[in-house]
Design a protein around this motif. Structure first.
Motif, short mmCIF file in Angstrom:
data_model
loop_
_atom_site.label_atom_id
_atom_site.label_comp_id
_atom_site.label_asym_id
_atom_site.label_seq_id
_atom_site.Cartn_x
_atom_site.Cartn_y
_atom_site.Cartn_z
N ALA A 142 -15.83 3.15 29.84
CA ALA A 142 -15.10 2.35 28.78
C ALA A 142 -14.19 1.13 29.39
CB ALA A 142 -14.30 3.06 27.84
N PRO A 143 -14.12 0.02 28.85
CA PRO A 143 -13.38 -1.10 29.40
C PRO A 143 -12.08 -0.74 28.91
CG PRO A 143 -14.63 -1.88 27.57
CD PRO A 143 -15.02 -0.38 27.94
N THR A 144 -10.99 -1.30 29.65
CA THR A 144 -9.46 -1.17 29.24
C THR A 144 -9.64 -2.57 28.40
OG1 THR A 144 -8.91 -2.67 30.96
CG2 THR A 144 -8.54 -0.46 31.32
N ARG A 145 -8.35 -2.55 27.74
CA ARG A 145 -8.18 -3.90 26.65
C ARG A 145 -8.16 -5.01 27.60
NH1 ARG A 145 -3.13 -1.41 23.67
NH2 ARG A 145 -4.22 -0.11 22.04
N ALA A 146 -7.81 -5.11 28.67
CA ALA A 146 -7.72 -6.43 29.42
C ALA A 146 -9.11 -6.83 29.66
CB ALA A 146 -6.90 -6.20 30.81
N GLN A 147 -9.95 -5.57 30.33
CA GLN A 147 -11.35 -5.91 30.46
C GLN A 147 -12.11 -6.34 29.28
OE1 GLN A 147 -11.82 -1.99 32.33
NE2 GLN A 147 -11.49 -2.71 34.26
N ALA A 148 -12.03 -5.76 28.32
CA ALA A 148 -12.60 -6.16 26.90
C ALA A 148 -12.06 -7.42 26.55
CB ALA A 148 -12.01 -5.04 25.86
N GLY A 149 -10.92 -7.90 26.52
CA GLY A 149 -10.29 -9.21 26.69
C GLY A 149 -11.14 -10.12 27.57
N ASN A 153 -3.64 -9.42 24.77
CA ASN A 153 -3.67 -10.12 23.54
C ASN A 153 -4.94 -10.37 22.69
OD1 ASN A 153 -0.80 -9.88 23.54
ND2 ASN A 153 -0.59 -11.81 24.09
N VAL A 154 -5.64 -11.27 23.64
CA VAL A 154 -7.10 -11.80 22.96
C VAL A 154 -7.84 -10.41 22.58
CG1 VAL A 154 -9.21 -12.79 23.81
CG2 VAL A 154 -7.00 -13.84 24.44
N ALA A 155 -7.79 -9.40 23.34
CA ALA A 155 -8.69 -8.22 23.12
C ALA A 155 -8.22 -7.55 21.54
CB ALA A 155 -8.60 -7.20 23.93
N SER A 156 -6.94 -7.70 21.21
CA SER A 156 -6.35 -7.05 20.12
C SER A 156 -6.49 -8.08 19.10
CB SER A 156 -4.93 -6.55 20.48
OG SER A 156 -3.97 -7.51 20.47
N PRO A 186 -2.91 -14.09 19.00
CA PRO A 186 -2.91 -15.24 19.86
C PRO A 186 -2.71 -15.16 21.64
CG PRO A 186 -1.37 -15.62 18.23
CD PRO A 186 -1.81 -14.07 18.21
N PRO A 187 -3.40 -15.73 22.45
CA PRO A 187 -3.43 -15.48 23.80
C PRO A 187 -1.87 -15.50 24.46
CG PRO A 187 -5.09 -17.02 23.49
CD PRO A 187 -4.25 -16.62 22.02
N PHE A 188 -1.04 -16.51 23.95
CA PHE A 188 0.42 -16.35 24.36
C PHE A 188 1.16 -16.90 23.27
CE2 PHE A 188 -1.58 -20.39 25.74
CZ PHE A 188 -0.91 -21.53 25.16
N ASN A 189 2.36 -16.78 23.21
CA ASN A 189 3.34 -16.73 22.01
C ASN A 189 4.35 -17.64 22.39
OD1 ASN A 189 1.76 -15.12 20.28
ND2 ASN A 189 2.70 -13.37 21.95
N PRO A 190 4.32 -18.92 22.31
CA PRO A 190 5.59 -20.05 22.73
C PRO A 190 6.87 -19.67 21.92
CG PRO A 190 3.69 -21.31 21.58
CD PRO A 190 3.24 -19.88 21.60
N GLU A 191 6.69 -19.21 20.88
CA GLU A 191 7.89 -18.86 20.13
C GLU A 191 8.97 -17.81 20.75
OE1 GLU A 191 4.57 -16.15 18.47
OE2 GLU A 191 4.84 -18.33 18.91
N LEU A 192 8.21 -17.00 21.54
CA LEU A 192 8.94 -16.12 22.49
C LEU A 192 9.53 -16.46 23.70
CD1 LEU A 192 6.58 -13.08 22.07
CD2 LEU A 192 8.18 -13.65 20.53
N GLY A 193 9.51 -17.89 24.08
CA GLY A 193 10.00 -18.34 25.20
C GLY A 193 11.61 -18.57 25.16
N GLN A 194 12.09 -18.81 26.37
CA GLN A 194 13.49 -18.72 26.51
C GLN A 194 14.20 -20.11 26.22
OE1 GLN A 194 15.43 -16.25 27.37
NE2 GLN A 194 13.74 -14.95 27.06
#
Length: 167
Positions: free
Chosen positions: A77-84, A136-139, A142-150
């Motif tokens: 089975a693929p990991t989440r990252a591999q599935a993504g 994130n993509v596999a689940s 969104p691939p990245f979350n700019p709102e979480l930035g510093q």
């Protein structure tokens, strides 16, 4: 997947990833790239399916993997990252095919007059960041979350090369 006498964990993983890519409909070049990249996203383990539908594939012990290979059949089975990664490559592969003109069609675009000679910029992320983006993509997030930035609701990317390729 069926195994043969003398198979190693690495050869079984490569065949399993190739089968996953083939089942996803990837073109041969994309299949080879997926196999190459998917093998770098974990520590070389043969992953067993998750205990639950929402769970992560779990790494088999070396003894368990060896015993399954010797039995002649193993479930990989693929990991989440591999599935993504597979989903990402499938989308990219479909876009490249969708962007092609029909066979026999003549297509020509005029040369842009405002092109400045130079090398386009490139960017890269650490393997940990790439793995998080693929998870994130596999689940379905969104691939990245700019709102979480510093530094506010923006995304920062570092490039190498000349970012100005035209005027």
């Amino acid at each position: 997947m069926a195994t043969r006498p003398g198979d190693s964990a690495a050869s079984v993983r490569a065949r399993a990833f190739a089968a996953m890519a083939r089942e996803a409909g990837l073109a041969p070049a994309a299949r080879a790239e997926f196999v190459r990249r998917a093998t770098t996203l974990d520590e070389g383990a043969l992953n067993a399916p998750a205990d639950s539908a929402a769970g992560q594939a779990r790494a088999r012990s070396a003894a368990d993997a060896s015993a399954a290979i010797q039995r002649g059949e193993i479930q990989v089975a693929p990991t989440r990252a591999q599935a993504g990664l597979l989903n990402l490559m499938k989308a990219r592969d479909q876009q490249s095919v969708a962007g092609l003109p029909p066979a026999g069609a003549a297509v020509a675009l005029p040369q842009a007059a405002n092109v400045v000679p130079g090398t386009a910029g490139t960017s890269a992320v650490t393997p940990e960041v790439a793995s998080a983006i693929l998870a994130n993509v596999a689940s379905g997030r969104p691939p990245f979350n700019p709102e979480l930035g510093q530094v506010g609701r923006v995304s920062w990317f570092v490039t190498a090369g000349d970012p100005y390729t035209s005027t």
